[in-house]
Scaffold this motif. Structure first.
Motif, mmCIF file in Angstrom:
data_model
loop_
_atom_site.group_PDB
_atom_site.id
_atom_site.type_symbol
_atom_site.label_atom_id
_atom_site.label_comp_id
_atom_site.label_asym_id
_atom_site.label_seq_id
_atom_site.Cartn_x
_atom_site.Cartn_y
_atom_site.Cartn_z
ATOM 1 N N LYS A 11 0.827 -1.205 0.000
ATOM 2 C CA LYS A 11 0.000 0.000 0.000
ATOM 3 C C LYS A 11 0.868 1.266 0.000
ATOM 4 C CE LYS A 11 -3.108 2.621 3.003
ATOM 5 N NZ LYS A 11 -3.980 2.589 4.200
ATOM 6 N N TYR A 12 1.861 1.277 0.892
ATOM 7 C CA TYR A 12 2.716 2.462 0.979
ATOM 8 C C TYR A 12 3.678 2.564 -0.200
ATOM 9 C CZ TYR A 12 0.851 3.079 5.656
ATOM 10 O OH TYR A 12 0.005 3.282 6.717
ATOM 11 N N LEU A 13 4.091 1.411 -0.711
ATOM 12 C CA LEU A 13 4.925 1.421 -1.915
ATOM 13 C C LEU A 13 4.146 1.991 -3.097
ATOM 14 C CD1 LEU A 13 6.838 -1.988 -1.755
ATOM 15 C CD2 LEU A 13 7.833 0.308 -1.673
ATOM 16 N N LEU A 14 2.872 1.622 -3.200
ATOM 17 C CA LEU A 14 2.032 2.143 -4.276
ATOM 18 C C LEU A 14 1.845 3.647 -4.126
ATOM 19 C CD1 LEU A 14 0.333 1.524 -6.767
ATOM 20 C CD2 LEU A 14 -1.619 1.088 -5.262
ATOM 21 N N PHE A 15 1.684 4.104 -2.897
ATOM 22 C CA PHE A 15 1.546 5.534 -2.648
ATOM 23 C C PHE A 15 2.828 6.270 -3.066
ATOM 24 C CE2 PHE A 15 1.536 9.424 -0.145
ATOM 25 C CZ PHE A 15 0.243 9.867 -0.314
ATOM 26 N N PHE A 16 3.982 5.712 -2.678
ATOM 27 C CA PHE A 16 5.269 6.306 -3.056
ATOM 28 C C PHE A 16 5.457 6.252 -4.569
ATOM 29 C CE2 PHE A 16 9.800 5.637 -4.029
ATOM 30 C CZ PHE A 16 10.303 6.860 -3.595
ATOM 31 N N PHE A 17 5.039 5.135 -5.173
ATOM 32 C CA PHE A 17 5.144 4.993 -6.626
ATOM 33 C C PHE A 17 4.403 6.115 -7.350
ATOM 34 C CE2 PHE A 17 2.451 3.746 -10.184
ATOM 35 C CZ PHE A 17 3.394 3.553 -11.169
ATOM 36 N N ASN A 18 3.249 6.483 -6.828
ATOM 37 C CA ASN A 18 2.460 7.515 -7.486
ATOM 38 C C ASN A 18 3.138 8.883 -7.445
ATOM 39 O OD1 ASN A 18 -0.372 6.695 -8.534
ATOM 40 N ND2 ASN A 18 -0.053 5.471 -6.698
ATOM 41 N N PHE A 19 3.922 9.117 -6.398
ATOM 42 C CA PHE A 19 4.702 10.357 -6.355
ATOM 43 C C PHE A 19 5.762 10.337 -7.453
ATOM 44 C CE2 PHE A 19 8.510 12.604 -4.831
ATOM 45 C CZ PHE A 19 8.004 13.892 -4.792
ATOM 46 N N ILE A 20 6.440 9.189 -7.604
ATOM 47 C CA ILE A 20 7.436 9.045 -8.678
ATOM 48 C C ILE A 20 6.751 9.153 -10.032
ATOM 49 C CG2 ILE A 20 9.182 7.537 -9.691
ATOM 50 C CD1 ILE A 20 9.894 8.619 -6.930
ATOM 51 N N ILE A 67 -4.046 10.450 -13.191
ATOM 52 C CA ILE A 67 -3.891 9.032 -12.851
ATOM 53 C C ILE A 67 -3.164 8.879 -11.518
ATOM 54 C CG2 ILE A 67 -2.811 6.864 -13.560
ATOM 55 C CD1 ILE A 67 -3.288 7.623 -16.425
ATOM 56 N N ALA A 68 -2.102 9.665 -11.324
ATOM 57 C CA ALA A 68 -1.349 9.607 -10.073
ATOM 58 C C ALA A 68 -2.234 9.991 -8.882
ATOM 59 C CB ALA A 68 -0.129 10.530 -10.158
ATOM 60 N N PHE A 69 -3.076 10.991 -9.082
ATOM 61 C CA PHE A 69 -3.998 11.405 -8.022
ATOM 62 C C PHE A 69 -4.962 10.269 -7.680
ATOM 63 C CE2 PHE A 69 -8.181 13.120 -6.867
ATOM 64 C CZ PHE A 69 -7.859 13.814 -5.712
ATOM 65 N N CYS A 70 -5.478 9.640 -8.702
ATOM 66 C CA CYS A 70 -6.410 8.528 -8.522
ATOM 67 C C CYS A 70 -5.725 7.389 -7.779
ATOM 68 C CB CYS A 70 -6.922 8.053 -9.882
ATOM 69 S SG CYS A 70 -8.162 6.746 -9.815
ATOM 70 N N GLY A 71 -4.475 7.103 -8.151
ATOM 71 C CA GLY A 71 -3.728 6.029 -7.502
ATOM 72 C C GLY A 71 -3.438 6.325 -6.045
ATOM 73 N N CYS A 72 -3.056 7.571 -5.753
ATOM 74 C CA CYS A 72 -2.769 7.964 -4.366
ATOM 75 C C CYS A 72 -4.012 7.822 -3.482
ATOM 76 C CB CYS A 72 -2.262 9.410 -4.323
ATOM 77 S SG CYS A 72 -0.556 9.621 -4.870
ATOM 78 N N CYS A 73 -5.118 8.362 -3.949
ATOM 79 C CA CYS A 73 -6.361 8.303 -3.178
ATOM 80 C C CYS A 73 -6.831 6.867 -3.008
ATOM 81 C CB CYS A 73 -7.441 9.133 -3.864
ATOM 82 S SG CYS A 73 -7.125 10.907 -3.840
ATOM 83 N N GLY A 74 -6.754 6.086 -4.091
ATOM 84 C CA GLY A 74 -7.202 4.701 -4.025
ATOM 85 C C GLY A 74 -6.383 3.875 -3.058
ATOM 86 N N ALA A 75 -5.048 4.084 -3.070
ATOM 87 C CA ALA A 75 -4.177 3.321 -2.171
ATOM 88 C C ALA A 75 -4.392 3.723 -0.725
ATOM 89 C CB ALA A 75 -2.713 3.547 -2.574
ATOM 90 N N TRP A 76 -4.494 5.022 -0.484
ATOM 91 C CA TRP A 76 -4.617 5.511 0.894
ATOM 92 C C TRP A 76 -5.956 5.136 1.522
ATOM 93 C CZ3 TRP A 76 -0.921 7.039 3.949
ATOM 94 C CH2 TRP A 76 -1.244 7.662 5.161
#
Length: 239
Positions: A11-20, A67-76
């Motif tokens: 979950k946190y890796l996915l959140f970090f991935f979205n920042f990258i 897409i990154a925003f969607c990924g961050c919100c979805g993971a969190w």
């Protein structure tokens, strides 16, 4: 507990991935803008086909922000729908990038022709406006080149048909190009078309490396998304 701990890490890796991933989107926008400016301002290319690739890069970069925003919100928030949407959109982005790469390879000859034509137009319009004159002079000074194909492109520049702009000179000074069109010691003989290609080739390796890194990051994003989707659907408490 082992599964829950592993999914929490994902979950946190996915959140970090979205920042990258957001940074990758920013990089695509910047690259697209730079290429667009280089093709249309510096080279005065009017054919819309030549701008297709940089425009696609800019559009893809902008889409990546959403897409990154969607990924961050979805993971969190552990929202199955948002994580699924993120994974699908990311897959589509990868397909678009592959298409851009293929298009760039297929139309590389056409783009080279547009660059050459644009340079020829600049040479022909050298004395029409100060903006074009400054653009050509700066290009010849920076790339240490002369004319589109060679210094002979300037044979009609002066009344003696043996003069080039001062920006063609090896050591630039006022009037240094008068009567020196073919002097290899005083005037650069290589055309700017060749110089532009050589400049691009020097940076090609970095472009390839950047593309590979971005592709790996995106594939990792899809893998992490699928893992998190499976965990959410199975009812694990990731938090």
């Amino acid at each position: 507990m082992g599964v829950e701990g592993g999914i929490r890490c994902v979950k946190y890796l996915l959140f970090f991935f979205n920042f990258i991933f957001w940074l990758c989107g920013l990089a695509l926008i910047v690259v697209g803008i730079l290429v667009q400016v280089a093709l249309h301002k510096s080279l005065s290319i009017s054919d819309a086909t030549a701008s297709a690739i940089p425009i696609i890069l800019i559009v893809v970069g902008v889409v990546i922000f959403f897409i990154a925003f969607c990924g961050c919100c979805g993971a969190w928030k552990e929202n199955y729908c948002m994580v699924t949407t993120f994974a699908v959109l990311l897959l589509l982005i990868i397909l678009v990038e592959i298409g851009v790469a293929i298009a760039g390879y297929i139309f590389r000859g056409h783009i080279k022709g547009e660059v050459r034509e644009g340079l020829n137009q600049l040479i022909a319009k050298y004395n029409t406006t100060d903006e074009i004159k400054q653009t050509v002079d700066k290009m010849q000074e920076d790339l240490k080149c002369c004319g589109a194909n060679s210094s002979s492109d300037w044979k009609d520049f002066g009344a003696d048909q043996n003069t080039v702009p001062d920006s063609c000179c090896v050591n630039i000074s006022k009037g240094c190009g008068v009567g020196e069109l073919s002097d290899v010691l005083k005037v650069h003989q290589q055309g700017c078309h060749t110089a532009v290609e050589e400049s691009l080739m020097k940076n090609l390796m970095w472009i390839v490396i950047a593309a590979v890194v971005i592709a790996i990051i995106q594939i990792m994003g899809i893998v992490f998304s699928c893992m998190l989707m499976k965990a959410i659907r199975s009812g694990y408490e990731v938090m």
